[in-house]
Design a protein around this motif. Structure first.
Motif, PDB file in Angstrom:
ATOM      1  N   GLU A 163       0.822  -1.211   0.000  1.00 60.82           N
ATOM      2  CA  GLU A 163       0.000   0.000   0.000  1.00 60.82           C
ATOM      3  C   GLU A 163       0.854   1.257   0.000  1.00 60.82           C
ATOM      4  O   GLU A 163       0.338   2.366  -0.180  1.00 60.82           O
ATOM      5  CB  GLU A 163      -0.929   0.004   1.219  1.00 60.82           C
ATOM      6  CG  GLU A 163      -1.892  -1.178   1.261  1.00 60.82           C
ATOM      7  CD  GLU A 163      -2.718  -1.284  -0.008  1.00 60.82           C
ATOM      8  OE1 GLU A 163      -3.420  -0.305  -0.335  1.00 60.82           O
ATOM      9  OE2 GLU A 163      -2.645  -2.337  -0.686  1.00 60.82           O
ATOM     10  N   SER A 195      -3.966  -5.917  -2.632  1.00 64.70           N
ATOM     11  CA  SER A 195      -5.310  -5.343  -2.595  1.00 64.70           C
ATOM     12  C   SER A 195      -5.761  -4.910  -3.990  1.00 64.70           C
ATOM     13  O   SER A 195      -4.967  -4.800  -4.929  1.00 64.70           O
ATOM     14  CB  SER A 195      -5.324  -4.127  -1.672  1.00 64.70           C
ATOM     15  OG  SER A 195      -4.529  -3.080  -2.223  1.00 64.70           O
ATOM     16  N   SER A 197      -6.657  -1.978  -4.685  1.00 64.01           N
ATOM     17  CA  SER A 197      -5.992  -0.695  -4.910  1.00 64.01           C
ATOM     18  C   SER A 197      -4.626  -0.900  -5.554  1.00 64.01           C
ATOM     19  O   SER A 197      -4.250  -0.188  -6.496  1.00 64.01           O
ATOM     20  CB  SER A 197      -5.838   0.048  -3.579  1.00 64.01           C
ATOM     21  OG  SER A 197      -4.996   1.178  -3.737  1.00 64.01           O
ATOM     22  N   PHE A 198      -3.875  -1.880  -5.039  1.00 67.40           N
ATOM     23  CA  PHE A 198      -2.560  -2.154  -5.618  1.00 67.40           C
ATOM     24  C   PHE A 198      -2.692  -2.592  -7.073  1.00 67.40           C
ATOM     25  O   PHE A 198      -1.998  -2.080  -7.954  1.00 67.40           O
ATOM     26  CB  PHE A 198      -1.831  -3.237  -4.827  1.00 67.40           C
ATOM     27  CG  PHE A 198      -0.566  -3.706  -5.506  1.00 67.40           C
ATOM     28  CD1 PHE A 198       0.620  -3.004  -5.325  1.00 67.40           C
ATOM     29  CD2 PHE A 198      -0.569  -4.813  -6.348  1.00 67.40           C
ATOM     30  CE1 PHE A 198       1.791  -3.415  -5.967  1.00 67.40           C
ATOM     31  CE2 PHE A 198       0.590  -5.236  -6.989  1.00 67.40           C
ATOM     32  CZ  PHE A 198       1.769  -4.526  -6.803  1.00 67.40           C
TER      33      PHE A 198
END
Length: 468
Positions: A163, A195, A197-198
């Motif tokens: 993150e 995640s 997001s990643f």
């Protein structure tokens, strides 16, 4: 959709265990319990380059490499420096040569990127521990006692904080540099860990800067779901179908066949959307298929016939195409049990099996348009015969699988234009209107006909199945 990736037959190589670059034929199977299997055994990038003719003749279209970064272990997954190639494997020039030479033979090369963790002896961990104000401390999850959160609880393998924007940028730069060697794709190890997001950020970078690169994920999902990474990647390893095929290897029966049929059916939507789900029978993390089958060559040959005629790109694990098995099989959970899944390539034996795999790949390549389409039908003809077919360009390809140990007879109302038999002992007799096939136990046949024939009106008794 990456058409080459959809059409390819892949070959999975553990770099340290395939070929050594001097004389690829001098590897021999170690004695049971040999602790040398925990050590480097001399396989190299240059050794793979020297073996490309073998892979080309086998019919391989793409090779999957284990990681080549500098690390603590032969398998490449315990990275100590993402910016260096491990000298045990070779150097940058040899890596460029491998990719270039493979491309000359129309073989693509896919790298393995283990981005979820590194080793505690890495320069990143050392810098994090050297100074409490070090920016590298943010790369990890560290508590007040200087304890690192480890990959699967292993403190020797600190998890990376994916993150963190700075770490993401570093990994993007590492990937950009590696792709400069000419790789055609990336396999992401343990792809379920990062995640959303990643993945959105990282693959967004790849789609923008390296749109031609095929992105494949290893996604061991506890629920058995597949396709959860489809918003980001081009495909993922078909772990649910792998498990079903391996169950078939251990016990060919109606129950295990129905599991194979189930996964093919429920994965239809992913196939139609162009999300690739390559199949495999074994790899570096599991028992070899030869071990599962207790070296029953008929069952191994039959399972490869199934794998290479399903509507998925197939992956073959190095050595298994030669029927390679294991010198020992430790109890599940025993430390470094997996070293026996990665024994050195046995080049001396298994030519008969390799010849069979070569024929299957040649057949698949010849009729790749069929095997990239949807199965027209997939069903159990009786308690012993499993069949499925493809129709394309007015030609039907039908696969018959005898998963019983006994001979099964099939009568077809067509005379085949071409056939590939899973046993030299399969007998076929022609008359003016039909063909009778005698399938030996644990064998199969692939039959072509230019007649638009649908499998229907099945008549069966204990000895003969008639397809009308």
């Amino acid at each position: 959709m990456h058409q080459w990736a959809a059409r390819s037959t892949y070959y999975h190589i553990v770099i340290d265990r395939f070929a050594n670059g001097k004389n690829q034929f001098n590897f021999t199977n170690p004695e049971p319990g040999d602790h040398k299997l925990r050590q480097w055994m001399g396989g190299s990038i240059h050794g793979i380059t020297q073996s490309l003719d073998y892979l080309h003749q086998l019919g391989i279209d793409a090779i999957l490499l284990t990681p080549f970064f500098k690390g603590k272990k032969y398998h490449g997954y315990w990275t100590t420096d993402f910016e260096e190639i491990d000298p045990h494997f070779g150097n940058q020039q040899q890596l460029k040569e491998l990719v270039a030479t493979a491309h000359q033979r129309n073989i693509r090369v896919i790298m393995d990127l283990p981005i979820t963790h590194c080793h505690r002896d890495s320069r990143y961990v050392k810098r994090a521990l050297s100074n409490k104000n070090s920016p590298y401390r943010k790369w990890f999850y560290i508590n007040e006692e200087e304890y690192f959160l480890g990959f699967f609880g292993d403190s020797a393998l600190p998890e990376l904080n994916l993150e963190l924007p700075e770490l993401r940028n570093y990994l993007k730069a590492v990937t950009d540099r590696c792709l400069g060697f000419g790789f055609d794709g990336i396999r992401f190890d343990h792809a379920k860990r990062p995640s959303a997001s990643f993945w959105n950020d990282f693959t967004g970078h790849l789609h923008q800067q390296h749109a031609q690169i095929f992105q494949l994920g290893e996604n061991w999902h506890e629920s058995g779901k597949i396709g959860t990474l489809s918003p980001y990647l081009h495909g993922e390893l078909n772990i649910p179908l792998c498990k079903a095929l391996r169950q078939f290897v251990k016990q060919p029966c109606r129950h295990t066949v129905k599991k194979i049929m189930h996964h093919v059916r429920v994965q239809k939507s992913q196939r139609q959307q162009g999300y690739l789900l390559p199949t495999f029978l074994d790899n570096h993390d599991m028992e070899r298929v030869g071990q599962l089958a207790q070296e029953n060559q008929s069952i191994i040959s039959l399972t490869y016939l199934i794998q290479l005629t399903l509507p998925y790109p197939p992956i073959i694990y190095y050595g298994s195409e030669r029927g390679q098995t294991q010198s020992r099989n430790l109890v599940n959970g025993q430390y470094e049990r997996d070293r026996f899944f990665r024994e050195p390539m046995n080049w001396q034996n298994g030519e008969d099996m390799a010849c069979w795999i070569r024929k299957l790949i040649q057949y698949r390549n010849k009729y790749i348009a069929w095997f990239m389409s949807e199965p027209l039908s997939m069903q159990l003809l009786n308690e012993n015969i499993f069949t499925y077919s493809y129709l394309c360009k007015d030609t039907m390809i039908t696969v018959f699988i005898n998963y019983s140990p006994d001979q099964q007879d099939i009568v077809l109302p067509v005379i085949p234009d071409e056939s590939l038999l899973g046993s030299e002992n399969i007998v076929h007799q022609y008359n003016n209107s039909n063909t009778k096939w005698q399938l030996q136990g644990y064998s199969g046949a692939i039959i072509n006909s230019n007649q638009n024939h649908a499998i229907m009106n099945i008549k069966s008794d204990s000895k003969t199945t008639t397809v009308a």
